[in-house]
Each structure stands twice: as structure tokens, then as C-alpha cells.
Design an enzyme around this catalytic site. Structure first.
Site, PDB file in Angstrom:
ATOM      1  N   GLY A  84      28.691 -33.013 -12.335  1.00 44.46           N
ATOM      2  CA  GLY A  84      27.299 -33.285 -12.695  1.00 44.46           C
ATOM      3  C   GLY A  84      27.008 -32.731 -14.076  1.00 44.46           C
TER       4      GLY A  84
ATOM      5  CD  GLN B 180      24.748 -28.682 -17.657  1.00 48.37           C
ATOM      6  OE1 GLN B 180      24.698 -29.719 -17.017  1.00 48.37           O
ATOM      7  NE2 GLN B 180      25.659 -27.752 -17.414  1.00 48.37           N
TER       8      GLN B 180
ATOM      9  CB  CYS C  61      26.832 -23.925 -13.914  1.00 48.70           C
ATOM     10  SG  CYS C  61      25.812 -24.768 -15.145  1.00 48.70           S
ATOM     11  CG  LEU C  62      30.585 -28.411 -16.354  1.00 45.85           C
ATOM     12  CD1 LEU C  62      30.315 -29.856 -16.758  1.00 45.85           C
ATOM     13  CD2 LEU C  62      32.072 -28.096 -16.425  1.00 45.85           C
TER      14      LEU C  62
ATOM     15  CG  HIS D 285      23.799 -27.354 -10.409  1.00 45.26           C
ATOM     16  ND1 HIS D 285      24.412 -26.128 -10.241  1.00 45.26           N
ATOM     17  CD2 HIS D 285      24.025 -27.698 -11.709  1.00 45.26           C
ATOM     18  CE1 HIS D 285      24.968 -25.761 -11.393  1.00 45.26           C
ATOM     19  NE2 HIS D 285      24.749 -26.695 -12.302  1.00 45.26           N
ATOM     20  CD  GLU D 286      23.936 -31.474 -12.684  1.00 43.73           C
ATOM     21  OE1 GLU D 286      23.526 -31.095 -13.799  1.00 43.73           O
ATOM     22  OE2 GLU D 286      24.998 -31.052 -12.186  1.00 43.73           O
TER      23      GLU D 286
ATOM     24  CG  HIS E 263      21.151 -27.727 -15.562  1.00 39.65           C
ATOM     25  ND1 HIS E 263      21.403 -26.561 -16.255  1.00 39.65           N
ATOM     26  CD2 HIS E 263      22.280 -27.976 -14.843  1.00 39.65           C
ATOM     27  CE1 HIS E 263      22.633 -26.137 -15.968  1.00 39.65           C
ATOM     28  NE2 HIS E 263      23.187 -26.966 -15.112  1.00 39.65           N
TER      29      HIS E 263
END
Ligand code: GNR
Ligand code: NI
Length: 170
Positions: free
Chosen positions: A46, A51, A93-94, A135-136, A139
């Protein structure tokens, strides 16, 4: 297509609230294409626009990481309209590489948003898919999974990302 740089914990852009997309134009389509490429190359499951330093309400989700075109979602102005149950699983998380911690999320969510054609879509998501959508969308509201951890854990993780070697790795 162009891969974009993923911002890391400590970057203030990750804490800001993203703006709704007013119209799906060429910029948004390019953004989505770039986000999908960035997501697959990372690799991740995702990616949210903030991000990659764009404060717009756009998310991409792909549990198959490019293997199954039907598993790829690109949603504009996504919203969780229903939540059900609770599930505690490790999350990453990236933007917080190499950190995995248990986070409670709904077991099931209903997500609404627009696809790239501007049509409203409704997605019923469970388990991992529900988790990634939550999660997205977090963000987009400037929230990271570390915000759900204890203050002690959170401050230890934040410290790690203040070190110069952590920045170099990114
Ligand atoms: O790639 C990712 N893996 C992941 C694993 C467990 C729970 C959530 C995620 S999302 C993450 C990619 C990412 O940071 N998206 O914002
Ligand atoms: Ni993330």
C-alpha cells in the site's frame, strides 16, 4: 512512469492532513501511475500520496504486489464508512522501514471512494486488506502506525530515525 522518493518518519510532511481531490485530471492520473510503480518497486502492499510528498487524498493498495491486476486498488478521496470487529497483527510502513509492531485494526471495513474514471466504488475489505486500507487512510490524516504504540516505543522508534545513518539508508 517514474518512481518517486518515499518520505521517512521525521519528515513533517507525513504528519499533515491531505486535501480532497477536486477533479481527476492528468496530474492525478500521473500521480497514481507513479505511486503504483513506487509501490511495486519498494516493494510494498500500500502507498498513500503524502508518502511521496503530495498532500492529496489518493491511496494505492495491492496485496499481490503487481502479480494480480484485479488486486490493485487506486482510490481517490477514500473514506471508511463501516468498521467491524478487531484484529491485532504486526504492521509495518515503508516510511518506517524495518520496524514491525502489533496494531489493533477493525477485522472488516467498508471503504468508499472514486476510481480513476471518477465513479464511486465501494470495497468490502477484511483482514489484511482492511488493515492496509485503514493504514493508508491514516496517512491521509497525517497519522502513522507508530502513533498507536506506547509513548515509550514510539519515542524509541523516533530516536532511531533521527540518527544520520537511518537517513542515509532511506
Ligand atoms: O508494505 C506495507 N506493509 C504493511 C504490512 C502490514 C500492515 C500495513 C502495511 S502497509 C505497508 C506499506 C505502507 O507503508 N503503506 O503506507
Ligand atoms: Ni505506511
Amino acid at each position: 512512469m517514474a518512481k518517486r522518493t518515499i518520505l521517512k518518519l521525521g519528515d513533517p510532511a507525513l504528519t499533515m492532513k491531505s486535501e480532497p481531490v477536486a477533479g481527476i485530471d492528468a496530474d492525478i492520473r500521473t500521480l497514481v501511475r507513479d505511486m503504483i510503480e513506487t509501490l511495486h518497486k519498494a516493494p510494498g502492499i500500500g502507498l498513500a500520496a503524502p508518502q511521496v510528498d503530495v498532500r492529496k487524498r489518493v491511496v494505492t493498495v495491492d496485496l499481490s504486489i503487481g502479480e494480480d491486476p484485479d488486486a490493485l486498488y487506486a482510490l481517490i478521496n477514500p473514506e471508511i464508512v463501516q468498521r467491524e470487529g478487531k484484529c491485532i497483527r504486526e504492521e509495518g510502513c515503508l516510511s518506517v522501514p524495518e520496524v514491525y509492531e502489533k496494531v489493533a485494526r477493525p477485522q472488516k471495513v467498508v471503504v468508499k471512494g472514486l476510481n480513476l474514471e471518477g465513479s464511486e466504488v465501494t470495497i468490502e475489505a477484511e483482514d489484511m486488506l482492511a488493515r492496509v486500507f485503514c493504514h493508508e487512510i491514516d496517512h491521509l490524516d497525517g497519522k502513522l502506525f507508530v502513533d498507536y504504540l506506547s509513548p515509550l516505543k514510539r519515542s524509541l522508534i523516533r530516536k532511531k530515525f533521527k540518527k544520520p545513518e537511518a537517513k542515509k539508508k532511506a
